[in-house]
Design a protein around this motif. Structure first.
Motif, mmCIF file in Angstrom:
data_model
loop_
_atom_site.group_PDB
_atom_site.id
_atom_site.type_symbol
_atom_site.label_atom_id
_atom_site.label_comp_id
_atom_site.label_asym_id
_atom_site.label_seq_id
_atom_site.Cartn_x
_atom_site.Cartn_y
_atom_site.Cartn_z
ATOM 1 N N LEU A 22 37.957 -0.091 -29.869
ATOM 2 C CA LEU A 22 37.869 -1.519 -30.184
ATOM 3 C C LEU A 22 39.179 -2.232 -29.876
ATOM 4 C CD1 LEU A 22 36.351 -3.949 -31.239
ATOM 5 C CD2 LEU A 22 36.972 -3.237 -33.562
ATOM 6 N N ALA A 23 40.300 -1.642 -30.252
ATOM 7 C CA ALA A 23 41.604 -2.256 -30.001
ATOM 8 C C ALA A 23 41.849 -2.404 -28.496
ATOM 9 C CB ALA A 23 42.719 -1.438 -30.639
ATOM 10 N N GLY A 24 41.477 -1.399 -27.738
ATOM 11 C CA GLY A 24 41.652 -1.464 -26.285
ATOM 12 C C GLY A 24 40.806 -2.555 -25.656
ATOM 13 N N GLU A 25 39.569 -2.673 -26.118
ATOM 14 C CA GLU A 25 38.690 -3.723 -25.582
ATOM 15 C C GLU A 25 39.187 -5.101 -25.980
ATOM 16 O OE1 GLU A 25 36.070 -5.269 -23.195
ATOM 17 O OE2 GLU A 25 36.137 -3.106 -23.431
ATOM 18 N N GLU A 70 35.755 -16.289 -24.677
ATOM 19 C CA GLU A 70 35.012 -15.682 -25.773
ATOM 20 C C GLU A 70 33.614 -15.219 -25.387
ATOM 21 O OE1 GLU A 70 33.216 -19.467 -28.235
ATOM 22 O OE2 GLU A 70 35.267 -18.838 -28.664
ATOM 23 N N ALA A 71 32.947 -15.903 -24.477
ATOM 24 C CA ALA A 71 31.590 -15.488 -24.101
ATOM 25 C C ALA A 71 31.614 -14.129 -23.408
ATOM 26 C CB ALA A 71 30.950 -16.537 -23.200
ATOM 27 N N THR A 72 32.498 -13.963 -22.458
ATOM 28 C CA THR A 72 32.601 -12.706 -21.727
ATOM 29 C C THR A 72 33.144 -11.603 -22.633
ATOM 30 O OG1 THR A 72 33.085 -14.002 -19.755
ATOM 31 C CG2 THR A 72 33.486 -11.649 -19.623
ATOM 32 N N ALA A 73 34.178 -11.922 -23.393
ATOM 33 C CA ALA A 73 34.757 -10.942 -24.312
ATOM 34 C C ALA A 73 33.739 -10.539 -25.366
ATOM 35 C CB ALA A 73 36.006 -11.522 -24.973
ATOM 36 N N GLY A 74 33.014 -11.506 -25.884
ATOM 37 C CA GLY A 74 32.005 -11.224 -26.901
ATOM 38 C C GLY A 74 30.929 -10.284 -26.407
ATOM 39 N N GLU A 75 30.497 -10.472 -25.181
ATOM 40 C CA GLU A 75 29.470 -9.592 -24.615
ATOM 41 C C GLU A 75 29.996 -8.170 -24.446
ATOM 42 O OE1 GLU A 75 25.945 -8.214 -23.551
ATOM 43 O OE2 GLU A 75 26.343 -10.211 -24.347
ATOM 44 N N ALA A 76 31.220 -8.030 -23.971
ATOM 45 C CA ALA A 76 31.809 -6.701 -23.803
ATOM 46 C C ALA A 76 31.983 -6.011 -25.156
ATOM 47 C CB ALA A 76 33.149 -6.808 -23.083
ATOM 48 N N ILE A 77 32.427 -6.756 -26.148
ATOM 49 C CA ILE A 77 32.620 -6.183 -27.478
ATOM 50 C C ILE A 77 31.284 -5.871 -28.137
ATOM 51 C CG2 ILE A 77 33.516 -6.688 -29.792
ATOM 52 C CD1 ILE A 77 35.833 -8.153 -28.319
ATOM 53 N N ARG A 78 30.285 -6.714 -27.910
ATOM 54 C CA ARG A 78 28.950 -6.456 -28.448
ATOM 55 C C ARG A 78 28.399 -5.113 -27.937
ATOM 56 N NH1 ARG A 78 25.967 -10.667 -29.992
ATOM 57 N NH2 ARG A 78 26.912 -11.979 -28.399
ATOM 58 N N LYS A 79 28.602 -4.853 -26.645
ATOM 59 C CA LYS A 79 28.155 -3.571 -26.073
ATOM 60 C C LYS A 79 28.897 -2.393 -26.708
ATOM 61 C CE LYS A 79 26.750 -5.418 -21.619
ATOM 62 N NZ LYS A 79 27.068 -5.513 -20.192
ATOM 63 N N LEU A 80 30.176 -2.573 -26.943
ATOM 64 C CA LEU A 80 30.966 -1.522 -27.584
ATOM 65 C C LEU A 80 30.503 -1.284 -29.028
ATOM 66 C CD1 LEU A 80 33.357 0.452 -27.526
ATOM 67 C CD2 LEU A 80 34.786 -1.454 -28.278
ATOM 68 N N LEU A 81 30.241 -2.368 -29.743
ATOM 69 C CA LEU A 81 29.818 -2.239 -31.142
ATOM 70 C C LEU A 81 28.482 -1.521 -31.274
ATOM 71 C CD1 LEU A 81 30.771 -5.733 -32.637
ATOM 72 C CD2 LEU A 81 31.972 -3.561 -32.922
ATOM 73 N N ALA A 82 27.680 -1.533 -30.249
ATOM 74 C CA ALA A 82 26.390 -0.835 -30.297
ATOM 75 C C ALA A 82 26.591 0.661 -30.464
ATOM 76 C CB ALA A 82 25.596 -1.133 -29.038
ATOM 77 N N THR A 83 27.765 1.184 -30.124
ATOM 78 C CA THR A 83 28.035 2.607 -30.274
ATOM 79 C C THR A 83 28.569 2.947 -31.662
ATOM 80 O OG1 THR A 83 30.330 2.469 -29.479
ATOM 81 C CG2 THR A 83 28.593 2.782 -27.827
#
Length: 84
Positions: A22-25, A70-83
């Motif tokens: 999460l910190a890296g993303e 935030e839109a692009t970052a949010g999508e990338a973080i959302r995918k990470l949070l799914a794990t």
């Protein structure tokens, strides 16, 4: 500002490997990324701060993304949070 709610399902909670991911993303983006748990909010770029929250399995957290990308970052973080 985007709010990304997440329940931690990993049997170890928010452990060091997830905190590092999460910190890296979060560090990849110009937007400010924070994580809130039990009334405490920390900068998601700081692995140690994430670990100090002591998030256990089954607990709820909210990741907030606010900034120019935030839109692009949010999508990338959302995918990470799914794990999580």
């Amino acid at each position: 500002m985007l709010e990304l709610p997440c329940d931690i399902t990993d049997p170890l909670g928010l452990h060091v490997q997830l905190a590092v991911l999460l910190a890296g993303e979060a560090a990849r983006w110009r937007s400010r990324v924070t994580l809130t748990h039990a009334g405490r909010t920390v900068d998601a770029r700081q692995t140690f701060d994430l670990m100090m929250l002591g998030v256990r399995p089954g607990e709820h957290v909210v990741v907030r993304v606010d900034g120019p990308d935030e839109a692009t970052a949010g999508e990338a973080i959302r995918k990470l949070l799914a794990t999580f």
